[in-house]
Design an enzyme around this catalytic site. Structure first.
Site, short mmCIF file in Angstrom:
data_model
loop_
_atom_site.label_atom_id
_atom_site.label_comp_id
_atom_site.label_asym_id
_atom_site.label_seq_id
_atom_site.Cartn_x
_atom_site.Cartn_y
_atom_site.Cartn_z
N ILE A 122 0.89 -1.16 0.00
CA ILE A 122 0.00 0.00 0.00
C ILE A 122 0.93 1.22 0.00
O ILE A 122 1.87 1.28 0.79
CB ILE A 122 -0.95 -0.04 1.23
CG1 ILE A 122 -1.86 1.20 1.29
CG2 ILE A 122 -0.21 -0.16 2.53
CD1 ILE A 122 -2.91 1.10 2.43
N SER A 123 0.72 2.14 -0.93
CA SER A 123 1.62 3.29 -1.05
C SER A 123 1.54 4.18 0.19
O SER A 123 0.53 4.20 0.89
CB SER A 123 1.26 4.14 -2.27
OG SER A 123 1.10 3.33 -3.40
N LYS A 124 2.62 4.95 0.44
CA LYS A 124 2.57 5.81 1.63
C LYS A 124 1.62 6.98 1.40
O LYS A 124 1.47 7.47 0.27
CB LYS A 124 3.95 6.25 2.07
CG LYS A 124 4.78 7.01 1.12
CD LYS A 124 6.11 7.29 1.83
CE LYS A 124 7.01 8.16 1.02
NZ LYS A 124 8.21 8.52 1.79
#
Ligand code: SAH
Length: 213
Positions: free
Chosen positions: A59-61
């Protein structure tokens, strides 16, 4: 978990780092990121960090997601129309998009993640999010043209299908390795007279892969 206060703190940090768009800020306040990660990672859910979601994906930051969504919504004060997301992953960004546009079509090539996202999103009851299992390299022609396309995985180039499926006036926001070894954030706007491409900062997204798994 009463996470409203931690989400407010996260949004304050995103604003301090440049997030301006009020609707994007509202979306980050509304969507509980901790619901999209494994129970062992809940304590880190509101840190500005990418987290594993299984199947070798992340999951991207939040600051990167905020940047992408702000680029997508730039210049629009109301909701966008139909938006295509490539790479559903755990479904977090699709949930954010449900606040920013009228309809969200989100594609994922890994069956297990597609199913995980469906489970994560079910309790949120977001009728405008449509999850599609399939290879997003060809886009999703039946929903086209799109008011925006956003990709969370980067290839060597931008698939032509994505450009073709943009409405005039719409924008594509995606990572791409236009120069070998250097992945950058790319924004392409479709104007009445053609496509205008802008290459922005260096980023690090998972690879865009063809086929399904
Ligand atoms: N937006 C996601 C980020 C997931 S990471 C989230 O909020 O969790 C990027 C995702 O893109 C991965 O799940 C990966 O499997 C997927 N992906 C890579 N290539 C793809 C393709 N051709 N079509 C659809 N999804 C793809």
């Amino acid at each position: 978990m009463d996470s409203r206060a931690v989400r407010e703190a996260m949004v304050h940090k995103l604003v301090a780092r440049g997030l301006q768009h009020p609707v994007v800020q509202q979306a980050f306040l509304a969507i509980e990121r901790h619901r999209f990660v494994d129970s062992g990672l809940v304590a880190q859910a509101y840190e500005d960090t990418s987290l594993p979601i299984g199947w070798g994906q992340t999951i991207s930051k939040p600051s990167v997601v905020a940047r992408m969504l702000e680029l997508l919504c730039d210049g629009h004060t109301g909701r966008l129309g139909r938006v295509l997301e490539i790479g559903t992953g755990c479904g977090y960004q699709a949930a954010l998009l449900s606040h920013l546009c009228r309809e969200v079509y989100s594609m994922e090539r890994v069956k297990g993640l597609h199913e995980r996202a469906r489970e994560n999103l079910r309790p949120l009851r977001l009728p405008n999010v449509h999850l599609i299992f399939g290879d997003g390299m060809s886009g999703f022609p039946s929903g086209a043209p799109y008011a925006g396309i956003v990709a969370a995985a980067g290839g060597r180039d931008l698939p032509t299908a994505w450009l073709e499926q943009l409405a005039v006036g719409a924008r594509l926001v995606a990572p791409a390795e236009l120069v070998p070894g250097q992945q950058s954030l790319v924004v392409v706007e479709r104007t009445p007279s053609g496509y205008v491409k802008n290459v922005l900062e260096a980023v690090l997204f998972v690879p865009l892969k063809s086929g399904v798994a």
